[in-house]
Enzyme design. Structure first.
Site, PDB file in Angstrom:
ATOM      1  CB  CYS A   2      -0.918   0.000   1.211  1.00  0.00           C
ATOM      2  SG  CYS A   2      -2.205  -1.253   1.146  1.00  0.00           S
ATOM      3  CE1 TYR A  26      -6.568  -5.351   5.673  1.00  0.00           C
ATOM      4  CE2 TYR A  26      -5.004  -6.472   4.251  1.00  0.00           C
ATOM      5  CZ  TYR A  26      -5.290  -5.465   5.149  1.00  0.00           C
ATOM      6  OH  TYR A  26      -4.317  -4.579   5.538  1.00  0.00           O
TER       7      TYR A  26
END
Length: 368
Positions: free
Chosen positions: A25, A178
């Site tokens: 990210c 996630y």
């Protein structure tokens, strides 16, 4: 030829070497749109000699972003900026790949330099069960049948957009706490329906996503799945279940399992050290009969070469080491005596390659 710099054929795509950029990210997008930062970041890593360049987690839905600054692929307007990046990666001789993701109950956290553990506030978290990720985090909404169908459709549509953007490899993010990992792990999944309880049930959503993505992802292009091979917590998801799941994924059209770990339990005791996750890749490769990628504190060329030469993995994925040294693959080739092309404008620099630093273990991790 060294193993590290040998080609890796996956369906109709051949990676020029076995070095991949691990998804990382960047917390730099606005409204999910890729921009110049992503072009320079990922393009520079392609120039640096990596065989496969994977984007950061690109969310399949706006409420599925890890942070508000993450990439998205939930609408057609996001295709163009990503296509520019995929085309440049390809022009440098690397293979462009994209990671498709939904953060579930961990959506909406802040960038690390803004406070990594800020609870979600901008949109509701989704999960298999209404259990918060940690103290101070709001309880997510447990997905019902309609929501489950929507998630599968979102991954399918995102894969179709990724194809339009020119990516040649897709990776489904089933790791790091996630959404898809939340369904796998008993720590987050307390359901009593067809999506909870047994391994077959807990893995159902991931398998449905894989099947849906394969409907639009061409048969000549590889599909990867990233797994957290253990939660590092008793009673959580573990390597035995990861092996069993990998056996299910191969027949569904998955070509390689990217073997990470952790991210489900905020205070798990993870024995971080050089190559600490390699054994997971080795065991899945050996017992499930599927190609694997090893990731996690792989920092030295000799270390990476040994992992591949011993048959512990088919691919090595580097993250923070490539942030420190985006030209790591080129210098690794020099150190191992391998031949690999340099970008033509940089060719004169290949005559005096700078030796790599000695790898140093790092405490802590930022699993993304």
């Amino acid at each position: 030829m060294t193993r590290l710099f040998s080609p890796l054929p996956l369906r109709g795509v051949t990676l020029p070497n076995r070095i991949a950029v691990s998804p990382m990210c960047q917390y730099s997008a606005v409204d999910g749109l890729a921009n110049d930062w992503h072009l320079v970041h990922l393009g520079g890593l392609a120039q640096g000699g990596a065989g496969l360049v994977l984007t950061e987690a690109a969310s399949v839905a706006p409420e599925g972003r890890i942070s508000a600054e993450d990439l998205g692929i939930w609408e057609d307007g996001q295709i163009g900026p990503l296509a520019r990046i995929a085309a440049f990666i390809k022009s440098q001789g690397a293979v462009p790949g994209i990671q498709l993701a939904h953060a579930g109950r961990k959506a909406g956290s802040g960038a690390p330099w803004k406070g990594n553990n800020v609870p979600p506030a901008s949109w509701p978290g989704l999960a298999p069960s209404a259990l918060p990720f940690d103290e101070g985090w709001p309880a997510p909404r447990a997905l019902e049948e309609a929501g489950l169908r929507r998630v599968v459709a979102e991954f399918r549509a995102a894969a179709a957009r990724a194809l339009q953007a020119g990516f040649q490899v897709a990776e489904i993010h089933g790791a790091h706490g996630y959404l898809l990992h939340q369904f796998l792990s008993p720590l987050a999944n307390r359901r009593e329906d067809a999506y909870g309880g047994s391994l077959e049930n807990r893995s159902r959503l991931l398998r449905e996503v894989v099947a849906a993505v394969r409907e639009v992802w061409p048969g000549n292009l590889p599909l990867l799945v990233r797994l957290s091979c253990t939660d590092w917590v008793p009673g959580g998801w573990d390597i035995g279940e990861s092996v069993d799941l990998a056996r299910m994924l191969g027949p569904l059209g998955v070509d390689l399992v990217d073997c990470s770990s952790g991210g489900m339990a905020p205070r798990a005791a993870i024995p971080v050290g050089p190559g600490y996750q390699v054994d997971f890749a080795a065991r899945i490769r050996r017992e499930a009969g599927i190609a694997t990628g090893a990731v996690g504190l792989i920092t030295g060329p000799a270390q990476a070469e040994e992992i591949l030469a011993k048959g512990e993995a088919d691919l090595v994925l580097l993250g923070r080491e490539l942030l420190r040294d985006p030209r790591w693959p080129l210098r690794a080739a020099h150190k191992l005596g391998a031949s690999t092309p340099w970008p033509a404008p940089y060719a004169r620099g290949s005559r005096e390659a700078v030796p790599l630093r000695d790898p140093q273990p790092e405490p802590g991790a930022w699993p993304r």
